[in-house]
Design an enzyme around this catalytic site. Structure first.
Site, mmCIF file in Angstrom:
data_model
loop_
_atom_site.group_PDB
_atom_site.id
_atom_site.type_symbol
_atom_site.label_atom_id
_atom_site.label_comp_id
_atom_site.label_asym_id
_atom_site.label_seq_id
_atom_site.Cartn_x
_atom_site.Cartn_y
_atom_site.Cartn_z
ATOM 1 C CB SER A 15 -6.127 8.915 -0.613
ATOM 2 O OG SER A 15 -7.032 9.024 0.209
ATOM 3 C CE1 TYR A 37 -5.026 4.013 1.085
ATOM 4 C CE2 TYR A 37 -5.716 6.033 1.813
ATOM 5 C CZ TYR A 37 -5.783 5.204 0.920
ATOM 6 O OH TYR A 37 -6.595 5.391 -0.406
#
Length: 281
Positions: free
Chosen positions: A146, A159
């Site tokens: 990501s 995350y």
């Protein structure tokens, strides 16, 4: 012949969003796809769509955070299809993102569960896939990273850290098993409007994020799937150990871009033309 004719693919988190788009894209190019997801019913729906298009697929309900479940998944792959050639590690603990806050406000349990699923789960899948790939003469892996793993933010601490670590895991895998003809790359999406993300982001937040993109439209799961299938295919035979962004240019500019950059001329406000472009995509 399709790029994946005669090959077997495992896609985790394939019940919806980017994972589902990847599974469908591989199947449409001749691959036999194992659709793995913690949501068994979603995996079955994806498999049914592949089979309706004359593809071959197998649905497996499993949690990548469970080592025994991962081992069982790849045993099933070997029993049904003889082994795996390409792997997409897409599954992640997205249900935790709303509780994933700044460091001093972060519940350590959220950190632990995020790392267990996102990072350890990816490692477990790679450990099971690599011996099968070696036995079949090589293979290709794409780990879904990501843009959050490439820049700091005011939240999503766990995350982001898990995705940054995944980038290095990908480089390590590429380095350690390139001699065995196994390639590994990471893909780092930016704002990709899946159904689940759309349910989380209000229009104000979407508009704010889009102002930091160079392109006026948001990404689609199919855009990411196109990049993933390329990296898995023989067309990318000399590409390994890379982190490839697919973010509409979100990380390609100076931080002040959305406010006019160094020109002093502020970007136009989100208007009807930009809305139309976003709707088109």
């Amino acid at each position: 012949m399709g790029r994946f004719e005669g090959k077997v693919a495992v896609v985790t988190g394939a019940g919806a969003g980017i994972g589902k788009a990847c599974a469908l894209a591989i199947a449409r190019e001749g691959g036999r796809v194992v659709v793995a997801d913690i949501d068994g019913s979603a995996a079955i729906v994806c498999t049914a769509q592949i089979e309706a298009e004359a593809g071959q697929a197998l649905a497996v309900a499993m949690d990548i955070a469970d080592a025994q479940a991962v081992a069982s998944l790849f045993k099933t792959v070997e029993q049904h299809f003889g082994g795996v050639d390409v792997l997409v590690n897409n599954a992640s603990a997205m249900h935790l993102t709303l509780r994933d806050r700044a460091i001093l406000d972060l519940d350590v349990a959220v950190w632990d569960e995020t790392m267990t699923t996102n990072l350890r789960g990816t490692l477990l899948c790679c450990r099971q896939a690599i011996p099968q790939m070696i036995a079949r003469g090589g293979g290709a892996i794409v780990n879904m990273s990501s843009c959050q793993g490439l820049s700091g933010d005011t939240a999503l601490t766990s995350y982001a850290a898990s995705k940054a670590a995944m980038n290095m895991l990908s480089a390590s895998l590429a380095t350690q098993y390139g001699h065995a003809q196994i390639r590994c790359n990471a893909v780092a999406p930016g704002l990709v409007m899946t159904e689940r993300l759309l349910a989380k982001l209000d229009e104000c937040t979407q508009r704010h994020l889009r102002r930091h993109q160079l392109l006026p439209h948001v990404g689609r799961p199919e855009d990411v799937a196109a990049l993933v299938t390329f990296l898995l295919s023989d067309e990318a035979a000399f590409i390994t150990g890379q982190v490839v962004c697919i973010d509409g240019g979100m990380l390609a500019h100076v931080p002040t871009y959305a406010d006019g950059g160094n020109s002093g001329a502020a970007r136009p406000a989100y208007d009807a033309a930009e809305a139309a472009a976003a709707a088109h995509w």
